[in-house]
Motif scaffolding. Structure first.
Motif, PDB file in Angstrom:
ATOM      1  N   GLU A   1       0.996   2.685 -13.958  1.00  0.00           N
ATOM      2  CA  GLU A   1       0.863   1.844 -13.142  1.00  0.00           C
ATOM      3  C   GLU A   1      -0.446   1.219 -12.731  1.00  0.00           C
ATOM      4  O   GLU A   1      -1.075   2.444 -13.080  1.00  0.00           O
ATOM      5  CB  GLU A   1       1.739   2.749 -12.106  1.00  0.00           C
TER       6      GLU A   1
ATOM      7  N   LYS B   1       1.685   9.194  -5.480  1.00  0.00           N
ATOM      8  CA  LYS B   1       0.580   9.295  -6.583  1.00  0.00           C
ATOM      9  C   LYS B   1       0.981   7.645  -8.106  1.00  0.00           C
ATOM     10  O   LYS B   1       2.426   7.766  -7.837  1.00  0.00           O
ATOM     11  CB  LYS B   1       0.869  10.607  -6.762  1.00  0.00           C
ATOM     12  N   PRO B   2       0.155   7.129  -8.645  1.00  0.00           N
ATOM     13  CA  PRO B   2       0.888   6.236  -9.543  1.00  0.00           C
ATOM     14  C   PRO B   2       1.297   7.114 -10.500  1.00  0.00           C
ATOM     15  O   PRO B   2       0.922   8.597 -10.442  1.00  0.00           O
ATOM     16  CB  PRO B   2      -0.307   5.954 -10.088  1.00  0.00           C
TER      17      PRO B   2
ATOM     18  N   TYR C   1       1.194  -1.213   0.203  1.00  0.00           N
ATOM     19  CA  TYR C   1       0.292  -0.050  -0.267  1.00  0.00           C
ATOM     20  C   TYR C   1       1.007   1.360  -0.214  1.00  0.00           C
ATOM     21  O   TYR C   1       2.448   1.437   0.685  1.00  0.00           O
ATOM     22  CB  TYR C   1      -1.140   0.735   1.520  1.00  0.00           C
TER      23      TYR C   1
ATOM     24  N   TYR D   1       0.793  -0.994  -7.135  1.00  0.00           N
ATOM     25  CA  TYR D   1       0.974  -0.822  -5.002  1.00  0.00           C
ATOM     26  C   TYR D   1      -0.939  -1.096  -4.903  1.00  0.00           C
ATOM     27  O   TYR D   1      -1.396  -0.224  -6.232  1.00  0.00           O
ATOM     28  CB  TYR D   1       1.450   1.311  -4.779  1.00  0.00           C
ATOM     29  N   THR D   2      -1.419  -0.706  -4.387  1.00  0.00           N
ATOM     30  CA  THR D   2      -2.610  -0.030  -4.012  1.00  0.00           C
ATOM     31  C   THR D   2      -2.236   1.411  -3.370  1.00  0.00           C
ATOM     32  O   THR D   2      -1.868   0.948  -2.635  1.00  0.00           O
ATOM     33  CB  THR D   2      -3.048  -1.217  -2.683  1.00  0.00           C
ATOM     34  N   PHE D   3      -3.232   2.347  -4.036  1.00  0.00           N
ATOM     35  CA  PHE D   3      -2.761   3.700  -3.979  1.00  0.00           C
ATOM     36  C   PHE D   3      -3.712   4.184  -2.810  1.00  0.00           C
ATOM     37  O   PHE D   3      -5.195   3.713  -3.468  1.00  0.00           O
ATOM     38  CB  PHE D   3      -3.103   4.360  -5.023  1.00  0.00           C
TER      39      PHE D   3
ATOM     40  N   ASN E   1      -3.327   0.307 -10.522  1.00  0.00           N
ATOM     41  CA  ASN E   1      -4.252   0.432  -9.300  1.00  0.00           C
ATOM     42  C   ASN E   1      -3.742  -1.380  -8.564  1.00  0.00           C
ATOM     43  O   ASN E   1      -4.198  -2.308  -9.655  1.00  0.00           O
ATOM     44  CB  ASN E   1      -5.080   0.527  -9.048  1.00  0.00           C
ATOM     45  N   ASP E   2      -3.184  -1.838  -7.783  1.00  0.00           N
ATOM     46  CA  ASP E   2      -3.842  -2.889  -6.444  1.00  0.00           C
ATOM     47  C   ASP E   2      -2.782  -4.121  -7.362  1.00  0.00           C
ATOM     48  O   ASP E   2      -2.347  -5.695  -7.657  1.00  0.00           O
ATOM     49  CB  ASP E   2      -4.903  -4.373  -6.883  1.00  0.00           C
TER      50      ASP E   2
END
Ligand code: 5GP
Length: 204
Positions: free
Chosen positions: A50, A45-46, A41, A56-58, A52-53
């Motif tokens: 990139e 910022k992405p 997590y 990273y999980t942003f 999400n999940d």
């Protein structure tokens, strides 16, 4: 009955930004079965590209701090002004299902994992400061200020190499990959990974 225990192992991999850690870990995961990267997590910022999940999980800072309060992270740290954390649930799920887990985390996170004595810690070094600078420069998504910050931090991180179980110098990529593969393979052959029920087949 399988010859080994079903619980997976934890591998912590740290490196200064630009040492090639992400590519090494991704290649290892594509070459070896049963090893996966744990998605952290972050409040960062992405970057372009990139997902999400996947990368990273942003999440925002408030959500992150709520997770800290709920004791959801096995380790967390502030890196380059952003918060990053490893989810307890995510790694436990993989380990229980017999998957080895790679944690791509910074030196502060690695120190927290070392205290728990549950991870094999691997440090990836660039072959020289010049090469590190070149590698960071070619990442267009970083601003000049960000590049300078990362170079300063790189020196601080490299100082920490002594606290790791293994050091890999990423000069020739294929050699570094072979080294990483050797460490994971050897860890999988540890005596404690053998399934005691299976050994009983030998009448002992
Ligand atoms: P980046 O933002 O460039 O992807 O990562 C910056 C730094 O944060 C890297 O050194 C990376 O290893 C570290 N990092 C990524 N996820 C985590 C995490 O869950 N915990 C900690 N402590 N560091 C992390």
């Amino acid at each position: 009955m399988t010859t080994w225990n079903h619980r997976g192992s934890l591998f912590v991999v740290s490196a200064p930004s630009g040492a090639g850690k992400t590519t090494l870990c991704q290649r290892l995961a594509s070459e070896l079965e049963n090893i996966r990267h744990s998605v952290s997590y972050t409040t960062r910022k992405p970057r372009k590209g990139e997902v999400n999940d996947r990368d990273y999980t942003f999440i925002d800072r408030d959500t992150f701090m709520r997770m800290v309060a709920a004791d959801d992270f096995v380790e967390w740290a502030e890196v380059h002004g952003n918060l990053y954390g490893t989810s307890k649930n995510r790694i436990e799920e993989m380990i229980v299902s017999g998957v080895d887990v790679m944690l791509d985390i910074d030196t502060q996170g690695a120190a927290q994992m070392r205290k728990l004595r549950k991870a094999v810690c691997i440090f990836i070094m660039p072959p020289s400061m010049e090469v590190l600078r070149q590698r960071i420069d070619t990442r267009r998504s970083n601003s000049p200020d960000d590049i300078e910050l990362r170079l300063r931090r790189a020196t601080d991180e490299i100082r920490e190499y002594k606290n790791y179980d293994y050091v890999i110098v990423n000069d020739r990529f294929e050699d570094a990959l072979a080294g990483l593969n050797a460490i994971v393979t050897a860890e999988r052959l540890r005596t404690e990974r053998i399934n005691p029920q299976w050994v009983k087949n030998f009448g002992i």
